[in-house]
Design an enzyme around this catalytic site. Structure first.
Site, PDB file in Angstrom:
ATOM      1  N   LYS A  54     -33.466 -38.327 -20.397  1.00 46.84           N
ATOM      2  CA  LYS A  54     -34.371 -37.434 -19.667  1.00 46.84           C
ATOM      3  C   LYS A  54     -33.594 -36.658 -18.595  1.00 46.84           C
ATOM      4  O   LYS A  54     -33.793 -35.452 -18.408  1.00 46.84           O
ATOM      5  CB  LYS A  54     -35.516 -38.236 -19.045  1.00 46.84           C
ATOM      6  CG  LYS A  54     -36.500 -38.723 -20.110  1.00 46.84           C
ATOM      7  CD  LYS A  54     -37.421 -39.851 -19.663  1.00 46.84           C
ATOM      8  CE  LYS A  54     -38.186 -40.391 -20.867  1.00 46.84           C
ATOM      9  NZ  LYS A  54     -38.952 -41.604 -20.592  1.00 46.84           N
ATOM     10  N   GLN A  98     -40.336 -45.391 -15.584  1.00 44.17           N
ATOM     11  CA  GLN A  98     -40.029 -45.844 -16.947  1.00 44.17           C
ATOM     12  C   GLN A  98     -40.714 -47.182 -17.225  1.00 44.17           C
ATOM     13  O   GLN A  98     -40.545 -48.140 -16.472  1.00 44.17           O
ATOM     14  CB  GLN A  98     -38.505 -45.958 -17.123  1.00 44.17           C
ATOM     15  CG  GLN A  98     -38.067 -46.259 -18.533  1.00 44.17           C
ATOM     16  CD  GLN A  98     -38.408 -45.145 -19.534  1.00 44.17           C
ATOM     17  OE1 GLN A  98     -38.204 -43.965 -19.250  1.00 44.17           O
ATOM     18  NE2 GLN A  98     -38.942 -45.518 -20.683  1.00 44.17           N
ATOM     19  N   ASP A 121     -45.895 -37.739 -16.456  1.00 46.86           N
ATOM     20  CA  ASP A 121     -46.127 -38.559 -17.642  1.00 46.86           C
ATOM     21  C   ASP A 121     -47.616 -38.580 -17.994  1.00 46.86           C
ATOM     22  O   ASP A 121     -47.999 -38.998 -19.084  1.00 46.86           O
ATOM     23  CB  ASP A 121     -45.667 -40.010 -17.368  1.00 46.86           C
ATOM     24  CG  ASP A 121     -44.601 -40.460 -18.352  1.00 46.86           C
ATOM     25  OD1 ASP A 121     -44.353 -39.716 -19.322  1.00 46.86           O
ATOM     26  OD2 ASP A 121     -44.024 -41.539 -18.152  1.00 46.86           O
TER      27      ASP A 121
END
Ligand code: NDP
Length: 292
Positions: A54, A98, A121
């Site tokens: 990422k 994450q 996200d």
């Protein structure tokens, strides 16, 4: 092969090119540089690899990236304090925590702390709640389901009025994918491990989104001729011909399904590349919201 292949790698590259062009324009105009902060807790090698890819994507697109790493011994308070600091940091446009985090960390509490304007996200309860409500728009759509819908639309698959079957009801893929399809006026059936007649249900589908994590479980004779298949599954199977000793396959038996379906994504090279591309799109959007 009768099915048209949906080339996720190509479509993801197009998304990345568009994002990079907009980022360059913003930077030239002196606006906030889209910057993604990733939070990694613990030492899972797969999570470390995802976070690294990422960060690399951010660099390739001219965006900023900050990578925060806490040890597996970090406490709930330490993780929450980090998220709060990133919320307050004006140079950070998006925050990505994450998952999964170590089992002593309450993920729900951490995710609910992320400022909704930085929730790239799309997993904060506020964004998911808005996704589920008629007439409301989330600020950010979760990246993998966003990529699935984008692939369908780019390929010219009609969603409105279609019978869609989503296999899997996870918070990160199945459930938001179903909500997105409903929002686009499909009639949606969500299947899971207690669904009774999986093959019979899938056979009704004009659109199939498979996200169950089961090796090639969906067989060719489950598929209605002409259906569009988005295969989210990423499963490793042993393969002595590969240097790594394994290869990746999806949740759909590609060899059988491609003879029946109208459209199909490959694994790898289908949904996988879209997830990061949509994360980059969301991070740009975050900067646009914070500094229009
Ligand atoms: P989860 O394990 O969180 O969820 C799996 C879902 O599938 C659950 O809802 C489960 O049902 C259902 N399920 C499991 N077994 C069966 C079965 N035999 N029949 C019917 N339903 C079943 O997985 P994720 O959603 O996180 O991921 C799904 C797949 O997608 C994985 O292969 C993962 O690697 C991949 N993935 C790919 C991404 C990408 O970028 N391409 C991103 C994220 C995931 P129940 O709820 O009843 O337990």
């Amino acid at each position: 092969m009768t099915a048209q292949l949906i080339d996720g790698k190509l479509i993801a590259q197009q998304v990345r090119d568009e994002v990079a062009a907009t980022v360059a324009k913003r930077t030239a105009a002196g606006k906030m540089k889209p910057t993604l902060a990733t939070v990694l807790v613990g030492d899972r090698p797969d999570s470390a690899a995802y976070v690294a890819s990422k960060g690399k994507a951010c660099q390739e697109l001219g965006m900023g990236s900050i990578s925060e790493h806490l040890p597996a011994s970090a406490t709930q308070e330490e993780v929450e304090a980090l998220v709060k600091r990133l919320n307050a940091d004006k140079t950070v446009s998006g925050i990505l925590v994450q998952l999964p985090m170590p089992s002593n960390i309450n993920e729900e509490r951490v995710l609910s702390l992320i400022n909704i304007e930085k929730d790239v996200d799309g997993f904060s309860p506020l964004n998911i709640g808005r996704l589920a409500q008629k007439g409301r728009e989330p600020l950010f759509v979760p990246c993998t389901p966003y990529g699935c819908i984008y692939l369908l639309e780019k390929s010219g698959v009609k969603i409105e009025g279609a019978n869609a079957v989503v296999l899997g009801r996870s918070n990160i893929v199945g459930m938001p994918a179903a909500l997105l399809l409903i929002g686009k006026n499909a009639t949606v059936t969500v299947c899971h491990s207690r669904t009774k007649d999986l093959p019979g249900t899938v056979r009704q589908a004009d659109i199939i989104i498979a996200a169950i994590g089961k090796i090639e479980m969906v067989r060719g004779d489950w598929i209605k001729p002409g259906a569009a298949i988005i295969d989210v599954g990423i499963n490793a199977v042993p393969d002595a011909t590969k240097k790594s000793g394994q290869r990746l396959v999806g949740d759909v038996n590609f060899a059988e399904a491609k003879e029946v379906a109208g459209f199909i994504t490959p694994v790898p090279g289908g949904v996988g590349p879209m997830t990061i591309a949509m994360l980059m799109k969301n991070t740009l959007r975050a900067a646009e919201i914070q500094d229009p």
